[in-house]
Design an enzyme around this catalytic site. Structure first.
Site, PDB file in Angstrom:
ATOM      1  CG  HIS A   1      -2.079   0.911   1.071  1.00 53.15           C
ATOM      2  ND1 HIS A   1      -2.010   2.250   1.359  1.00 53.15           N
ATOM      3  CD2 HIS A   1      -3.322   0.678   0.592  1.00 53.15           C
ATOM      4  CE1 HIS A   1      -3.177   2.797   1.084  1.00 53.15           C
ATOM      5  NE2 HIS A   1      -3.995   1.873   0.609  1.00 53.15           N
TER       6      HIS A   1
ATOM      7  CG  ASP B   1      -8.484  -4.330  -2.974  1.00 57.33           C
ATOM      8  OD1 ASP B   1      -9.675  -4.135  -2.683  1.00 57.33           O
ATOM      9  OD2 ASP B   1      -7.791  -3.485  -3.558  1.00 57.33           O
TER      10      ASP B   1
HETATM   11  N1  CMC Z   1       4.265  -7.563  -4.878  1.00 56.79           N
HETATM   12  C1  CMC Z   1       5.614  -7.521  -5.017  1.00 56.79           C
HETATM   13  N2  CMC Z   1       6.355  -6.409  -4.818  1.00 56.79           N
HETATM   14  C2  CMC Z   1       5.708  -5.295  -4.471  1.00 56.79           C
HETATM   15  C3  CMC Z   1       4.317  -5.247  -4.290  1.00 56.79           C
HETATM   16  C4  CMC Z   1       3.588  -6.445  -4.514  1.00 56.79           C
HETATM   17  N3  CMC Z   1       2.262  -6.467  -4.372  1.00 56.79           N
HETATM   18  N4  CMC Z   1       3.944  -4.001  -3.954  1.00 56.79           N
HETATM   19  C5  CMC Z   1       5.065  -3.277  -3.896  1.00 56.79           C
HETATM   20  N5  CMC Z   1       6.143  -4.054  -4.218  1.00 56.79           N
HETATM   21  C6  CMC Z   1       7.556  -3.627  -4.210  1.00 56.79           C
HETATM   22  C7  CMC Z   1       7.881  -2.806  -5.438  1.00 56.79           C
HETATM   23  O1  CMC Z   1       8.335  -3.621  -6.511  1.00 56.79           O
HETATM   24  C8  CMC Z   1       8.955  -1.889  -4.905  1.00 56.79           C
HETATM   25  O2  CMC Z   1      10.152  -2.620  -4.802  1.00 56.79           O
HETATM   26  P1  CMC Z   1      11.571  -1.882  -5.048  1.00 56.79           P
HETATM   27  O3  CMC Z   1      11.674  -0.848  -3.966  1.00 56.79           O
HETATM   28  O4  CMC Z   1      12.577  -2.981  -4.932  1.00 56.79           O
HETATM   29  O5  CMC Z   1      11.497  -1.289  -6.423  1.00 56.79           O
HETATM   30  C9  CMC Z   1       8.504  -1.603  -3.482  1.00 56.79           C
HETATM   31  O6  CMC Z   1       7.730  -2.759  -3.104  1.00 56.79           O
HETATM   32  C10 CMC Z   1       7.643  -0.337  -3.348  1.00 56.79           C
HETATM   33  O7  CMC Z   1       6.524  -0.464  -4.215  1.00 56.79           O
HETATM   34  P2  CMC Z   1       5.947   0.709  -5.108  1.00 56.79           P
HETATM   35  O8  CMC Z   1       5.259   0.110  -6.285  1.00 56.79           O
HETATM   36  O9  CMC Z   1       7.028   1.707  -5.379  1.00 56.79           O
HETATM   37  O10 CMC Z   1       4.932   1.343  -4.102  1.00 56.79           O
HETATM   38  P3  CMC Z   1       3.707   2.273  -4.460  1.00 56.79           P
HETATM   39  O11 CMC Z   1       3.373   2.995  -3.224  1.00 56.79           O
HETATM   40  O12 CMC Z   1       3.986   3.060  -5.677  1.00 56.79           O
HETATM   41  O13 CMC Z   1       2.537   1.221  -4.837  1.00 56.79           O
HETATM   42  C11 CMC Z   1       0.749  -0.310  -4.666  1.00 56.79           C
HETATM   43  C12 CMC Z   1       1.567   0.797  -3.961  1.00 56.79           C
HETATM   44  C13 CMC Z   1      -0.492  -0.614  -3.842  1.00 56.79           C
HETATM   45  C14 CMC Z   1       0.299   0.165  -6.049  1.00 56.79           C
HETATM   46  C15 CMC Z   1       1.640  -1.595  -4.779  1.00 56.79           C
HETATM   47  O14 CMC Z   1       1.988  -2.054  -3.499  1.00 56.79           O
HETATM   48  C16 CMC Z   1       0.965  -2.695  -5.588  1.00 56.79           C
HETATM   49  O15 CMC Z   1       1.082  -2.716  -6.816  1.00 56.79           O
HETATM   50  N6  CMC Z   1       0.242  -3.641  -4.902  1.00 56.79           N
HETATM   51  C17 CMC Z   1      -0.505  -4.665  -5.606  1.00 56.79           C
HETATM   52  C18 CMC Z   1      -1.823  -4.086  -6.096  1.00 56.79           C
HETATM   53  C19 CMC Z   1      -2.812  -3.890  -4.965  1.00 56.79           C
HETATM   54  O16 CMC Z   1      -3.012  -4.762  -4.130  1.00 56.79           O
HETATM   55  N7  CMC Z   1      -3.492  -2.718  -4.967  1.00 56.79           N
HETATM   56  C20 CMC Z   1      -4.546  -2.412  -3.991  1.00 56.79           C
HETATM   57  C21 CMC Z   1      -4.151  -1.298  -3.059  1.00 56.79           C
HETATM   58  S1  CMC Z   1      -5.265  -1.164  -1.652  1.00 56.79           S
HETATM   59  C22 CMC Z   1      -6.787  -0.736  -2.339  1.00 56.79           C
HETATM   60  C23 CMC Z   1      -6.847   0.695  -2.683  1.00 56.79           C
HETATM   61  O17 CMC Z   1      -7.122   1.518  -1.799  1.00 56.79           O
HETATM   62  O18 CMC Z   1      -6.607   1.024  -3.848  1.00 56.79           O
END
Ligand code: CMC
Length: 428
Positions: free
Chosen positions: A307, A364
């Site tokens: 998140h 989710d």
């Molecule tokens: N699986 C594997 N690695 C992950 C995941 C995941 N689900 N989420 C984040 N990471 C890693 C990412 O690759 C990055 O690694 P590094 O620092 O080595 O590059 C690190 O963790 C930080 O992630 P980010 O993508 O830079 O973080 P963000 O804040 O931009 O993204 C997120 C947040 C929710 C989009 C992401 O965690 C994600 O894609 N999760 C899966 C999709 C999901 O479950 N979304 C629902 C969110 S809750 C409902 C809502 O309110 O929308």
């Protein structure tokens, strides 16, 4: 004495005011930065940028706190109803019994959608995703109520749009499901309450009566409450951004629905179940999929994990995980997918990759298992999220209008080619 921050740029020092929120959150106010310094800030994805001050929802991602208008989510999920929470978010206070009855009856009065809108359902392809239908239908409401286009600042007119939206969204959602399975639509039944009415429109058939199960109603109430607002997330920011151009409320909400649909946002709930089913079909080798999620050369991510804001745990996920056990037990459902989800969570939470990056199950991760247990098909999961999030979007839009916020218009740093001369097509 008020706090300030100092910025030293090209040898000059600038004092920038610091805004402090109710819960001691600190923000360096850069509203005049460009005028003062000729510089802008760069923050792709707004990871450090506060887009507004807001009195609706407080969220502390470090300690896992979520409150609507000051009330802890745990208390609201346990004790209140979805319409009570909707009132709280939209109007700022929990309703009295009389206010809630009034709010509820005003919403009930508008549950029908214009008969002409039925034609639209006929035109969508059978396999149309219900989120696409929902956004189109909500947007088209503005064509049926053209007065809403010019009444953003008239509280009475805005209230009417709010009742219409709150009422019609569940009819629109249920009818899009009926369309997808080729069943006749079911009209709203106003003697039922909000959630019961939705369930009846989803599952009643001309051939047999639908028996409303209080366990299912309670589960849905809880899920809707947990999704009702989440401060400046992607879809709420979209609603505020679109609304800031003075677009009407129907259209701003339709834009929010589209933003929510993406798999990184609300669309993740459908993706989670699809992922779990895929892992199960693949033989249930959890470690293999955890390793894939960690592999930077593999696009696979663990859906329902991570998140932007929660870096400890998502309080909504805790409540949902517990509700999941309760609901499945009460309904007598034994879903192997739930066991798989729990095993996957356990493996991931012990893994250094997830620990280091503070990746926990989000709202989710378990919600789809409850939806599935109560008979809601996976294509409808994000639609359910949208029904729950509607009062939050409305509250965010209303606040943006009340604050007289200017049109949202970020700046950029241009990195394309410098000026060049047009050459005739024959010479290229
Ligand atoms: N699986 C594997 N690695 C992950 C995941 C995941 N689900 N989420 C984040 N990471 C890693 C990412 O690759 C990055 O690694 P590094 O620092 O080595 O590059 C690190 O963790 C930080 O992630 P980010 O993508 O830079 O973080 P963000 O804040 O931009 O993204 C997120 C947040 C929710 C989009 C992401 O965690 C994600 O894609 N999760 C899966 C999709 C999901 O479950 N979304 C629902 C969110 S809750 C409902 C809502 O309110 O929308």
């Amino acid at each position: 004495m008020s706090k300030t921050a100092q910025l030293i740029l090209d040898g000059k020092t600038y004092e920038l005011p610091v805004t402090i929120g109710t819960e001691d959150e600190h923000a360096i106010d850069i509203r005049n930065l460009r005028d003062l310094t000729g510089h802008i800030t760069l923050d792709v994805g707004y990871k450090n940028t506060g887009a507004t001050t807001s009195a609706i929802t407080f969220l502390d991602g470090e300690t896992g706190i979520l409150r609507y208008r000051g009330y802890p989510i745990e208390q609201l999920a346990e004790k209140s109803s979805f319409l009570e929470v909707a009132h709280l978010l939209i109007y700022g206070e929990l309703p009295t019994k009389a206010t809630l009855d009034d709010f509820s009856s005003k919403i009930t009065r508008h549950t029908l959608i214009h008969e002409d809108m039925k034609q639209f359902y006929m035109a969508f392809p059978r396999k149309a995703h219900p989120m696409g239908i929902m956004a189109a239908m909500i947007s088209s409401l503005s064509t049926f109520y053209p007065e809403s286009l010019e009444t953003n600042r008239d509280p009475e007119a805005v209230n009417l749009t709010i009742y219409r939206l709150m009422a019609k969204i569940s009819t629109i959602a249920a009818w899009s499901y009926k369309k997808s399975v080729g069943h006749p639509i079911v009209y709203p039944l106003n003697k039922l309450n909000y959630v019961e009415n939705f369930l009846n429109m989803m599952f009643a058939m001309p051939t047999e009566e639908y028996k409303i199960d209080p366990v299912v109603v309670q589960a849905l109430e809880t899920l809707l409450i947990l999704h009702a607002d989440h401060e400046q997330n992607c879809s709420a920011s979209t609603v505020r951004m679109v609304g800031s151009s003075q677009a009407n409320l129907f259209s701003s909400i339709a834009a929010g629905v589209i933003a929510l649909w993406g798999p990184l946002h609300g669309g993740a709930n459908q993706e989670v179940i699809e992922m779990l089913e895929m892992i199960q079909k693949d033989g249930g080798n959890i470690q293999k999929w955890v390793d894939k999620a960690k592999d930077k050369n593999d696009p696979f991510r663990l859906m329902g994990f991570g998140h932007r804001v929660y870096k400890n745990f998502d309080p909504r996920a805790r409540i949902i995980k517990k509700a999941c056990d309760d609901v499945l037990l009460k309904l007598g459902v034994n879903d192997e997918i739930l066991d798989l989800a729990k095993a996957l969570e356990e493996v991931a939470l012990k893994d250094e990759y997830f620990i280091e990056r503070k990746l926990y199950p989000n709202v989710d991760f378990y919600s789809g298992i409850i939806y599935k247990a109560i008979g809601i098909p996976k294509e409808m999961f994000t639609v359910m999220f949208a029904i729950g999030r509607l009062p939050g979007w409305i509250a965010q839009w209303k606040e943006m209008i009340a604050n007289k916020e200017p049109i949202g218009r970020p700046r950029q740093i241009y990195t394309g080619p410098g000026e060049r001369n047009y050459s005739n097509i024959a010479n290229r």
